[in-house]
Write an enzyme that holds these catalytic residues in place. Structure first.
Site, mmCIF file in Angstrom:
data_model
loop_
_atom_site.group_PDB
_atom_site.id
_atom_site.type_symbol
_atom_site.label_atom_id
_atom_site.label_comp_id
_atom_site.label_asym_id
_atom_site.label_seq_id
_atom_site.Cartn_x
_atom_site.Cartn_y
_atom_site.Cartn_z
ATOM 1 N N SER A 40 -7.181 -70.156 -77.407
ATOM 2 C CA SER A 40 -6.859 -70.324 -78.719
ATOM 3 C C SER A 40 -6.454 -68.991 -79.376
ATOM 4 O O SER A 40 -5.838 -68.322 -79.001
ATOM 5 C CB SER A 40 -7.810 -71.190 -79.468
ATOM 6 O OG SER A 40 -7.177 -71.666 -80.838
ATOM 7 N N LYS A 80 -2.924 -74.445 -81.621
ATOM 8 C CA LYS A 80 -4.050 -73.828 -81.440
ATOM 9 C C LYS A 80 -5.107 -74.559 -81.737
ATOM 10 O O LYS A 80 -6.251 -74.643 -81.001
ATOM 11 C CB LYS A 80 -4.150 -72.312 -82.013
ATOM 12 C CG LYS A 80 -3.187 -71.405 -80.948
ATOM 13 C CD LYS A 80 -3.414 -71.166 -79.661
ATOM 14 C CE LYS A 80 -2.337 -70.228 -78.947
ATOM 15 N NZ LYS A 80 -2.592 -70.097 -77.485
ATOM 16 N N TYR A 126 2.225 -72.508 -84.905
ATOM 17 C CA TYR A 126 1.137 -72.118 -84.172
ATOM 18 C C TYR A 126 -0.113 -72.383 -84.244
ATOM 19 O O TYR A 126 -0.810 -72.822 -83.344
ATOM 20 C CB TYR A 126 1.495 -70.362 -84.127
ATOM 21 C CG TYR A 126 0.666 -69.741 -83.345
ATOM 22 C CD1 TYR A 126 1.025 -69.595 -81.887
ATOM 23 C CD2 TYR A 126 -0.337 -68.916 -83.898
ATOM 24 C CE1 TYR A 126 0.139 -68.911 -80.935
ATOM 25 C CE2 TYR A 126 -1.238 -68.224 -82.886
ATOM 26 C CZ TYR A 126 -0.915 -68.224 -81.612
ATOM 27 O OH TYR A 126 -1.621 -67.595 -80.651
#
Ligand SMILES: NC(=O)C1=CN([C@@H]2O[C@H](COP(=O)(O)OP(=O)(O)OC[C@H]3O[C@@H](n4cnc5c(N)ncnc54)[C@H](OP(=O)(O)O)[C@@H]3O)[C@@H](O)[C@H]2O)C=CC1
Ligand SMILES: CCCCCCCCCCCCCCCC(=O)[C@@H](N)CO
Length: 281
Positions: free
Chosen positions: A145, A163, A159
């Protein structure tokens, strides 16, 4: 780790993934590197082979594959890799990318690209190995992650979402896999000095830079070392590997949250013991 343990590293031709491969061969493992660009893969295989503990015994191979596109292709590639080298003991999912931008500015193509690569590109290889690992009653899976997967960060809008998705996957999978002696490790690195970061810097918003800089910059070697160490000896109940540049005085909220969560995450009730598909040889 015993000699002849078999690792697969996605994103193994660059950055954190390549350093994970280097760390693994130094410990005596056989490796399959997965990425798309064959030239980068060939040069990574050469570099990784040179660092092997027992160069004449260890195998380092690559498979050119897009982990984000088609599940059947990913499954086929991982099963063939097992036929070549033997049962996969540890899968490290490093393939991923960051495309920066505020929600109103980012194009849908880049939204889909990041979700496909960062989320599905980790889920597909993981799904492809999990049932065989369960059958053997042995295995380890690492998901990469980011600190932006613990804290939504300005300009990492998509993004961060991708994650965070990995955290949900890791927590649920941990509960499914633990009774079969399979560990799931989730890594949360801060900015790490890789070719991927250099590309990302070109489009990174000033706000994102300022927030990220407060968490420091790590070398991919240091991230990989910690990642491999924590995967091989997982803490309980499931490992959160939070990497913070300790020379940086900022103690991020992410650090506090990770510690709390690792104590709160529920475990599968002790009386539930799913039967193994078959016993290991
Ligand atoms: N660097 C950083 O600051 C941080 C990175 N991370 C995460 O760590 C992971 C690795 O990052 P980093 O080392 O910087 O990345 P790099 O860009 O340096 O390397 C990415 C690797 O993934 C491969 N890859 C990219 N797309 C695909 C695809 N579709 N299928 C298969 N392989 C692919 C690339 O090879 P090819 O292009 O040839 O396919 C390359 O080997 C990512 O998940 C990233 O989000 C997390 C926190 C911080
Ligand atoms: C009260 C306010 C305190 C603020 C402290 C904030 C600390 C958190 C910083 C998060 C850094 C995110 C780095 C992501 C790196 C990454 O994943 C990409 N580089 C991938 O390529």
């Amino acid at each position: 780790m015993q000699l002849q343990t078999i690792f697969v590293v996605t994103g193994g031709s660059s950055g954190i993934g390549k350093c994970v491969a280097l760390e693994a061969v130094r410990r005596g493992a056989h490796i399959t590197l997965i990425a798309r660009d064959v030239k980068k893969l060939e040069s990574a295989v050469m570099e990784v082979t040179k660092c092997a503990l027992h160069p004449e015994k260890q195998k380092v191979q690559y498979v050119s594959l897009d982990v984000s596109k088609n599940y059947e292709d990913v499954e086929k590639a991982l099963h063939s890799a097992e036929e070549e080298l033997g049962p996969i003991f540890l899968l490290v999912n490093c393939a991923g990318t960051a495309i920066c931008g505020r929600l109103e500015d980012i194009c849908i193509k880049d939204v889909k690209y990041q979700m496909d690569l960062n989320f599905l590109g980790t889920l597909y290889p993981t799904k492809a190995v999990i049932s065989r690992m369960k059958g053997r009653g042995e295995g380890k899976i690492v998901l990469v992650s980011s600190q932006a997967g613990l804290l939504g960060i300005y300009g990492y809008t998509v993004y961060s979402s991708s994650k965070y998705a990995l955290r949900g996957l890791a927590e649920a999978l941990h509960m499914e896999a633990k009774p079969y002696n399979i560990s799931v490790t989730l890594s949360f690195p801060p900015d790490t000095d890789t070719p991927g970061l250099a590309i990302e810097e070109k489009t990174k918003l000033m706000e994102t830079k300022l927030i990220s800089e407060s968490a420091g910059l790590m070398s991919p070697e240091a991230v990989a070392k910690q990642l491999v160490k924590d995967a091989l000896v997982p803490a309980t109940p499931w490992t959160i590997q939070l990497l913070v540049d300790l020379s940086n005085p900022v103690r991020s909220p992410a650090y506090v949250e990770a510690r709390t969560l690792s104590h709160q995450h529920p475990q599968l009730p002790a009386h539930i013991r799913p039967e193994r598909v078959h016993q290991p040889d």
